[in-house]
Scaffold this active site. Structure first.
Site, short mmCIF file in Angstrom:
data_model
loop_
_atom_site.label_atom_id
_atom_site.label_comp_id
_atom_site.label_asym_id
_atom_site.label_seq_id
_atom_site.Cartn_x
_atom_site.Cartn_y
_atom_site.Cartn_z
N GLU A 448 -2.86 -44.50 -15.79
CA GLU A 448 -3.61 -44.54 -14.53
C GLU A 448 -4.52 -43.32 -14.47
O GLU A 448 -4.07 -42.24 -14.14
CB GLU A 448 -2.65 -44.51 -13.34
CG GLU A 448 -1.69 -45.69 -13.27
CD GLU A 448 -2.12 -46.72 -12.24
OE1 GLU A 448 -3.20 -46.54 -11.63
OE2 GLU A 448 -1.37 -47.68 -12.06
ZN LIG Z 1 -4.48 -51.44 -11.73
#
Ligand SMILES: [Zn+2]
Length: 487
Positions: A448
């Site tokens: 992320e």
């Molecule tokens: Zn995502």
């Protein structure tokens, strides 16, 4: 305009305004935040709800509508949970990086080249985010200039688009059983810059190899021999798994996350179109059966951002991702690239990892209805001790390299965090071998990049994200090579 994150989206036949305010819910302990998630499952927590520790506090990031915000203000005990309005994020949404117009690769005549082979003064040569068509012409450029082998995934999207990927290796010819690394992005449409991170990483690797140079990402550098080693790990990648969603998000800037399949949609609600592809994989997909009743790792509601679809692998996009495992059967390491949190997540994502009781595993029906409560000791997902060591070591090394770039901090974390997920690509990848020992074991990750809830980066953040992720990919491949490409 007060709290200026008003992102206007025009959907076919009907104009809607998507209002999304970035907030952080802050509490001393994590337990009250866990309760917030359980009681407010329809709030948009990004890819998945993640509670992060910062100093002596815990934070839960979310994108909320005005109505949801009022609701939280009314129901939360302000002596326990504070609501921080992230006005610096909300205000600057007007200054986000633009989407490229035209085709900077001229149909493949020009190859993409990233930041790792460039001087700081040349960073401006990547001025905007790739439009969905350029993701394809970039691949054509890699094919034409470096002989990269492109492939076409078999399942067309609802809107008839084709999903493409490429395989690279040190060898001239690709051998399907010599590709050990698998990278994907663009499964959540709004996570801008994901496809770019992969395209520029591979473009740089091939450029550096050809010109016998190394790579520089901020304060983190790699030598030419490391470039060669990484190419030798055999990388396959699909930069944009969800082209319908990306096209729609780029046209409307409405924070669109899902695909565009209207099968479960209700005509009066444009938000009910589409499936959250990262809840659609065959990993505890039918969560109402597998998980405890008071947590929702996905949603059965088509209007939710986390709608799981009509069956495991009901969507062509998730099937395309899984298809690569059949074609390249020796894949050992996988990353699905997402934004925005600043984490590298490793398995498992459905409950807390444990190595003492193999009977507590996702295939054991005795535990149906008991999974997903991270605060109890009734169930934890079994992971072999050695695997646990390996997956955590890889996440630590990868985030250390990303931190060494010098831009921002990344945290390695078990994917479950403080709230479970079902049907995700990383867990599906790792679970394949657990289901069928004849298949290759794959260590699956979710990276992320970026800041929490900041799906549309500014130009400066877009550049920083490329540097961070690309250093992370280099380190990931080198660590994979060290731990082992065959298993
Ligand atoms: Zn995502």
């Amino acid at each position: 305009m007060r709290l200026a994150t008003v992102l206007r989206g025009v959907l076919p036949g009907c104009a809607v305004v998507v209002e999304a305010l970035s907030v952080a819910l802050v509490a001393k302990d994590s337990a009250p935040l866990y309760d917030v998630i359980k009681r407010n499952v329809d709030i948009d927590y990004g890819c998945r709800p993640v509670i992060m520790r910062s100093n002596d506090k815990h934070k839960l990031h979310a994108l909320v509508s005005n109505e949801q915000l009022e609701d939280l203000r009314r129901t939360l005990d302000s002596t326990v949970i504070q609501i921080d309005m992230l006005d610096h994020l909300n205000k600057r949404q007007t200054a986000v990086a633009s989407i490229g117009s035209g085709d900077r690769f001229q149909g493949g005549k020009i190859a993409p080249r990233g930041l790792g082979t460039r001087k700081l003064s040349e960073y401006g040569e990547i001025p905007s985010i790739l439009n969905y068509n350029e993701v394809y012409t970039a691949l054509k450029g890699l094919e034409k200039h470096y002989g990269v082998e492109l492939f076409t995934a078999p399942f067309k999207t609802f809107e008839g688009q084709i999903v493409r990927g490429a395989a690279v290796n040190k060898a001239e010819k690709i051998k399907k059983d010599k590709q050990y690394i698998y990278l994907t992005s663009g499964i959540h449409a709004r996570e801008r810059g994901g496809p770019d991170n992969l395209i520029y990483f591979v473009g740089d690797l091939l450029y550096a190899n050809k010109h016998r140079i190394g790579l520089t990402y901020g304060n983190k550098t790699y030598t030419n021999s490391q470039v060669k080693k990484v190419l030798g790990t055999g990388i396959i990648f699909i930069p944009m798994l969800n082209p319908d969603g990306v096209r729609y998000d780029q046209a409307n800037s409405n924070l669109w996350r899902k695909n565009r399949n209207p099968k479960s949609a209700n005509a009066s609600n444009p938000l009910s179109v589409g499936v959250d592809l990262n809840r659609n994989f065959d990993f505890l997909w039918n969560f109402t059966k597998y998980f405890v009743t008071d947590v929702e790792p996905a949603s059965t509601n088509p209007a939710s951002q986390a709608f799981y679809g009509t069956g495991p692998f009901s969507e062509p996009e998730s099937r395309n991702m899984a298809w690569a495992y059949d074609i390249f059967p020796k894949i050992r390491w996988y990353i699905d690239v997402h934004s925005a949190a600043g984490t590298m997540l490793y398995s498992w994502g459905d409950d807390i990892d444990q190595s003492h009781d193999p009977k507590q595993n996702l295939f054991n029906p005795a535990y149906d209805g008991k999974r997903g409560n991270v605060t109890d000791t009734i169930y934890g997902e079994y992971i072999d001790e050695k695997d646990w060591y390996n997956v955590a070591l890889q996440a630590n090394r990868t985030t250390a390299a990303m931190n060494a770039v010098g831009g921002r901090e990344y945290v390695p974390q078990q994917a479950v965090g403080l709230y479970p997920t079902s049907g995700a690509s990383d867990d599906y990848s790792f679970s394949r071998w657990h289901k069928n020992k004849k298949l290759n074991k794959v260590y699956g990750y979710t990276m992320e990049f970026g800041y929490p809830t900041n799906f549309y980066p500014t130009s400066a953040e877009f550049i920083q994200n490329i540097l961070d992720t690309n250093a992370g990919f280099m380190e990931f491949c080198l660590t994979a090579d060290e731990i082992g490409l065959k298993g």
